[in-house]
Design a protein around this motif. Structure first.
Motif, PDB file in Angstrom:
ATOM      1  N   MET A   1      -2.250  10.003  -5.611  1.00 59.06           N
ATOM      2  CA  MET A   1      -1.403   9.126  -4.836  1.00 59.06           C
ATOM      3  C   MET A   1      -2.041   7.738  -4.681  1.00 59.06           C
ATOM      4  SD  MET A   1       1.401   8.843  -3.373  1.00 59.06           S
ATOM      5  CE  MET A   1       2.386   8.534  -1.982  1.00 59.06           C
ATOM      6  N   ASN A   2      -3.370   7.716  -4.463  1.00 62.61           N
ATOM      7  CA  ASN A   2      -4.045   6.426  -4.328  1.00 62.61           C
ATOM      8  C   ASN A   2      -3.953   5.604  -5.607  1.00 62.61           C
ATOM      9  OD1 ASN A   2      -4.942   6.434  -1.643  1.00 62.61           O
ATOM     10  ND2 ASN A   2      -6.622   7.797  -2.176  1.00 62.61           N
ATOM     11  N   ASP A   3      -3.989   6.282  -6.764  1.00 61.99           N
ATOM     12  CA  ASP A   3      -3.874   5.555  -8.032  1.00 61.99           C
ATOM     13  C   ASP A   3      -2.493   4.928  -8.175  1.00 61.99           C
ATOM     14  OD1 ASP A   3      -6.457   6.001  -8.903  1.00 61.99           O
ATOM     15  OD2 ASP A   3      -5.946   7.878  -9.900  1.00 61.99           O
ATOM     16  N   LEU A   4      -1.461   5.614  -7.710  1.00 64.83           N
ATOM     17  CA  LEU A   4      -0.107   5.061  -7.756  1.00 64.83           C
ATOM     18  C   LEU A   4       0.014   3.840  -6.858  1.00 64.83           C
ATOM     19  CD1 LEU A   4       2.862   5.138  -8.627  1.00 64.83           C
ATOM     20  CD2 LEU A   4       3.276   6.738  -6.737  1.00 64.83           C
ATOM     21  N   VAL A   5      -0.503   3.943  -5.652  1.00 69.05           N
ATOM     22  CA  VAL A   5      -0.485   2.802  -4.734  1.00 69.05           C
ATOM     23  C   VAL A   5      -1.286   1.649  -5.330  1.00 69.05           C
ATOM     24  CG1 VAL A   5      -1.174   1.967  -2.442  1.00 69.05           C
ATOM     25  CG2 VAL A   5      -0.113   4.216  -2.683  1.00 69.05           C
ATOM     26  N   ALA A   6      -2.426   1.955  -5.935  1.00 66.53           N
ATOM     27  CA  ALA A   6      -3.251   0.908  -6.554  1.00 66.53           C
ATOM     28  C   ALA A   6      -2.467   0.189  -7.643  1.00 66.53           C
ATOM     29  CB  ALA A   6      -4.532   1.510  -7.122  1.00 66.53           C
ATOM     30  N   PHE A   7      -1.801   0.943  -8.509  1.00 67.31           N
ATOM     31  CA  PHE A   7      -1.018   0.332  -9.579  1.00 67.31           C
ATOM     32  C   PHE A   7       0.116  -0.527  -9.016  1.00 67.31           C
ATOM     33  CE2 PHE A   7       2.616   0.455 -12.517  1.00 67.31           C
ATOM     34  CZ  PHE A   7       2.054  -0.248 -13.567  1.00 67.31           C
ATOM     35  N   LEU A   8       0.841  -0.004  -8.049  1.00 67.09           N
ATOM     36  CA  LEU A   8       1.932  -0.771  -7.446  1.00 67.09           C
ATOM     37  C   LEU A   8       1.410  -2.045  -6.785  1.00 67.09           C
ATOM     38  CD1 LEU A   8       4.098   2.105  -5.913  1.00 67.09           C
ATOM     39  CD2 LEU A   8       4.550   0.763  -7.980  1.00 67.09           C
ATOM     40  N   TRP A   9       0.260  -1.956  -6.140  1.00 70.93           N
ATOM     41  CA  TRP A   9      -0.315  -3.140  -5.483  1.00 70.93           C
ATOM     42  C   TRP A   9      -0.778  -4.164  -6.518  1.00 70.93           C
ATOM     43  CZ3 TRP A   9       1.862  -2.046  -1.315  1.00 70.93           C
ATOM     44  CH2 TRP A   9       1.655  -2.808  -0.169  1.00 70.93           C
ATOM     45  N   GLU A  10      -1.285  -3.696  -7.639  1.00 70.40           N
ATOM     46  CA  GLU A  10      -1.680  -4.612  -8.719  1.00 70.40           C
ATOM     47  C   GLU A  10      -0.456  -5.352  -9.255  1.00 70.40           C
ATOM     48  OE1 GLU A  10      -3.586  -1.923 -11.451  1.00 70.40           O
ATOM     49  OE2 GLU A  10      -4.991  -1.303  -9.889  1.00 70.40           O
ATOM     50  N   MET A  11       0.640  -4.635  -9.461  1.00 70.93           N
ATOM     51  CA  MET A  11       1.879  -5.269  -9.948  1.00 70.93           C
ATOM     52  C   MET A  11       2.443  -6.232  -8.904  1.00 70.93           C
ATOM     53  SD  MET A  11       2.259  -4.220 -13.002  1.00 70.93           S
ATOM     54  CE  MET A  11       0.472  -4.229 -13.060  1.00 70.93           C
ATOM     55  N   LEU A  12       2.365  -5.836  -7.640  1.00 70.74           N
ATOM     56  CA  LEU A  12       2.831  -6.701  -6.565  1.00 70.74           C
ATOM     57  C   LEU A  12       1.993  -7.974  -6.500  1.00 70.74           C
ATOM     58  CD1 LEU A  12       4.813  -7.029  -4.232  1.00 70.74           C
ATOM     59  CD2 LEU A  12       3.230  -5.748  -2.788  1.00 70.74           C
ATOM     60  N   ALA A  13       0.692  -7.851  -6.698  1.00 68.72           N
ATOM     61  CA  ALA A  13      -0.181  -9.029  -6.703  1.00 68.72           C
ATOM     62  C   ALA A  13       0.233  -9.996  -7.808  1.00 68.72           C
ATOM     63  CB  ALA A  13      -1.643  -8.613  -6.882  1.00 68.72           C
ATOM     64  N   LEU A  14       0.524  -9.470  -8.992  1.00 65.29           N
ATOM     65  CA  LEU A  14       0.960 -10.339 -10.092  1.00 65.29           C
ATOM     66  C   LEU A  14       2.292 -11.013  -9.761  1.00 65.29           C
ATOM     67  CD1 LEU A  14       0.001  -8.148 -13.178  1.00 65.29           C
ATOM     68  CD2 LEU A  14      -1.273 -10.067 -12.182  1.00 65.29           C
ATOM     69  N   GLY A  15       3.199 -10.272  -9.144  1.00 65.30           N
ATOM     70  CA  GLY A  15       4.480 -10.849  -8.744  1.00 65.30           C
ATOM     71  C   GLY A  15       4.322 -11.950  -7.706  1.00 65.30           C
ATOM     72  N   VAL A  16       3.455 -11.722  -6.744  1.00 64.70           N
ATOM     73  CA  VAL A  16       3.200 -12.739  -5.714  1.00 64.70           C
ATOM     74  C   VAL A  16       2.586 -13.982  -6.347  1.00 64.70           C
ATOM     75  CG1 VAL A  16       1.750 -13.283  -3.710  1.00 64.70           C
ATOM     76  CG2 VAL A  16       3.045 -11.143  -3.767  1.00 64.70           C
ATOM     77  N   LEU A  17       1.658 -13.800  -7.266  1.00 66.98           N
ATOM     78  CA  LEU A  17       1.041 -14.953  -7.930  1.00 66.98           C
ATOM     79  C   LEU A  17       2.069 -15.733  -8.746  1.00 66.98           C
ATOM     80  CD1 LEU A  17      -2.382 -13.388  -8.961  1.00 66.98           C
ATOM     81  CD2 LEU A  17      -1.963 -15.062  -7.144  1.00 66.98           C
ATOM     82  N   ALA A  18       3.000 -15.026  -9.383  1.00 66.65           N
ATOM     83  CA  ALA A  18       4.067 -15.707 -10.128  1.00 66.65           C
ATOM     84  C   ALA A  18       4.978 -16.482  -9.173  1.00 66.65           C
ATOM     85  CB  ALA A  18       4.876 -14.692 -10.933  1.00 66.65           C
TER      86      ALA A  18
END
Length: 112
Positions: A1-18
């Motif tokens: 579950m932590n790996d899923l949250v980590a992946f989603l947070w990584e994608m969210l970080a890229l979206g926020v930076l964009a």
């Protein structure tokens, strides 16, 4: 579950930076370059040094530094966009999740 949250947070970080890049002051071409270039640079840095199958194997401190840089930049970007509360939530979840994933991965590698 932590790996899923980590992946989603990584994608969210890229979206926020964009989003932050697109909000830059200047002509549309500059906004487009920032909206693609900033998250592109973050993703490249992550893929080279911080991803589970990173191109270069570096010490854990370097992996954590890359993660802190990317998540910290996204947190500051959210704050800069005027979303201070979301910035605190984003940064807090990123910090806790990164700590948990790091501990679980290290304990799994020692169990072998």
């Amino acid at each position: 579950m932590n790996d899923l949250v980590a992946f989603l947070w990584e994608m969210l970080a890229l979206g926020v930076l964009a989003w932050w890049g697109w909000s830059a002051v200047g002509p549309v071409w500059l906004k487009a370059v920032a909206a693609v270039g900033v998250p592109g640079a973050a993703a490249t840095l992550w893929g080279l040094f911080a991803a589970p199958k990173a191109r270069f194997k570096v010490p854990m401190v370097a992996v954590l530094a890359v993660k802190a840089l990317v998540f910290g930049a996204a947190t500051l970007a959210l704050a800069g966009l005027g979303h201070g509360t979301w910035a605190v939530v984003f940064g807090g979840v990123a910090a806790v999740n990164t700590a948990l994933v790091t501990v679980f991965r290290r304990s799994a590698s020692y169990a072998r």
